[in-house]
Design an enzyme around this catalytic site. Structure first.
Site, PDB file in Angstrom:
ATOM      1  N   ASP A 187       0.854  -1.190   0.000  1.00 54.31           N
ATOM      2  CA  ASP A 187       0.000   0.000   0.000  1.00 54.31           C
ATOM      3  C   ASP A 187       0.890   1.240   0.000  1.00 54.31           C
ATOM      4  O   ASP A 187       1.738   1.398   0.870  1.00 54.31           O
ATOM      5  CB  ASP A 187      -0.898  -0.001   1.247  1.00 54.31           C
TER       6      ASP A 187
ATOM      7  N   TYR B 246       3.113  10.247   0.215  1.00 50.00           N
ATOM      8  CA  TYR B 246       4.138   9.698   1.110  1.00 50.00           C
ATOM      9  C   TYR B 246       5.537  10.066   0.630  1.00 50.00           C
ATOM     10  O   TYR B 246       6.513   9.869   1.352  1.00 50.00           O
ATOM     11  CB  TYR B 246       4.028   8.172   1.199  1.00 50.00           C
TER      12      TYR B 246
ATOM     13  N   LYS C  37      -2.649   5.951  -4.178  1.00 50.20           N
ATOM     14  CA  LYS C  37      -3.744   6.886  -3.911  1.00 50.20           C
ATOM     15  C   LYS C  37      -3.555   8.205  -4.658  1.00 50.20           C
ATOM     16  O   LYS C  37      -2.447   8.733  -4.725  1.00 50.20           O
ATOM     17  CB  LYS C  37      -3.822   7.164  -2.399  1.00 50.20           C
TER      18      LYS C  37
ATOM     19  N   HIS D  97      -7.527   9.601  -2.146  1.00 49.85           N
ATOM     20  CA  HIS D  97      -6.947   9.589  -0.804  1.00 49.85           C
ATOM     21  C   HIS D  97      -7.829  10.298   0.230  1.00 49.85           C
ATOM     22  O   HIS D  97      -8.072   9.761   1.313  1.00 49.85           O
ATOM     23  CB  HIS D  97      -5.555  10.230  -0.835  1.00 49.85           C
TER      24      HIS D  97
END
Length: 336
Positions: free
Chosen positions: A46, A51, A80, A113
């Protein structure tokens, strides 16, 4: 059986592992953590553009594939769409950036997201746009526009499944009212302190697979540092009973509810331990479920300038988290 071997079928007939490695905040260990997780048996990763480590995630995946000759199709990779690519014309462009960073031709899952739109990114990379006061610049994009663009991605074959994240029951109902393609995945925060029973039951009644992030609650240093969930006496006692770690108890509890769990760790021992399956009896399950106290650790309302999870908040909390309230507090902090 190891938890990493357990799968379920999405509503589009694609299989998804119930245990996946979360990659948020893995730092400079990201590539190694992904590689070690896959090497130890994980078949789900994931990740997310915000990030800021998808290139490292890609390196870990490619290293494993190249060294083992494992088929790409054996690994479920989900990413996402971030908030600054919500406009219809930006959705596929943002996906292309993610695919390039991950060195992949397609994603098994691609989800929105957050239900919030930011000012567009000039290069379609995730970023957090701020005005002169340091407050996020939002964009007026209907969620329906973004979801419909996600549906269009399925025709490109660059994604196999689409979904949503951080929605409430009412927001999910709204999506279902206009969706041509029902979401295959709903990703939300789930752990023993926040089981989200009503939301899970509603999503599962529509055959939408629920994924639970932050299964260990406030284990991440960015969350509220009250008593660590992993240090809870009840969980530790059950762990001793089964001769495993409290993290194994939690992942087993989540998966026993038919929910995908996304433990994150860069420690090889922890990565391996989180795969241990524990057969929880009814007494164990009841004790874990009794830890619920509606504690939510991931609420980005103040950061994003949008009130998330409004149905569980008081008017005073909503007012405190409003954009104008945040702006005033930022201004005071800058002049203090």
């Amino acid at each position: 059986m190891m938890l990493s071997n357990i799968k379920k079928t999405l509503n589009n007939d694609i299989e998804i592992p119930l245990l996946q490695l979360g990659t948020w905040e893995l730092g400079d260990r990201t590539a190694d953590a992904v590689y070690e997780a896959l090497k130890s048996g994980y078949r789900g990763i994931d990740c997310a553009s915000i990030y800021f480590n998808e290139k490292e995630v890609g390196k870990g995946i490619q290293r494993f594939l190249n060294e083992t000759s494992t088929p790409r199709s054996d690994i479920f990779v989900l990413s996402k769409l971030y908030n600054n690519s919500h406009r219809r014309e930006d959705v596929e462009k943002a996906l292309d950036v993610t695919l390039s960073d991950l060195q992949l031709d397609y994603l098994d899952g691609y989800i929105i997201h957050w239900p919030a739109a930011f000012k567009q990114s000039p290069d379609n990379r995730a970023h957090i746009p701020q005005d002169e006061d340091g407050v996020i610049i939002n964009d007026d994009v209907p969620y329906r526009e973004t979801y419909e663009a996600m549906e269009d991605l399925l025709e490109t074959k660059k994604v196999r499944s689409i979904g949503v994240s951080n929605l409430t029951v009412d927001q999910l109902k709204d999506v279902l009212s206009y969706a041509r393609v029902k979401p295959a995945i709903l990703q939300v925060e789930i752990h023993p302190r926040l089981p989200q029973n009503n939301l899970v039951e509603f999503a599962q009644s529509y055959n939408i697979t629920v994924e639970g992030y932050s299964p260990f609650g406030n284990a991440n240093v960015l969350y509220k540092q009250e008593e660590q969930l992993l240090e809870d006496a009840v969980l530790k006692k059950i762990a001793v009973k089964h001769n495993v770690t409290p993290s194994s108890i939690i992942t087993s509890w989540v998966i026993s509810r038919g929910i995908v769990t996304l433990p994150r760790s860069s420690n090889v021992e922890h990565i391996v331990a989180n795969q241990q399956q524990v057969k929880l009896d009814s007494e164990d399950f009841a004790k874990i479920s009794a830890l619920a106290n509606n504690t939510r650790y991931c609420d980005l309302s103040e950061l994003c300038g949008v009130i998330f999870f409004a149905d569980e908040k008081s008017p005073s909390q909503i007012e405190y988290q409003s954009k104008e309230s945040v702006r005033e507090r930022v201004k005071k902090a800058k002049t203090a």
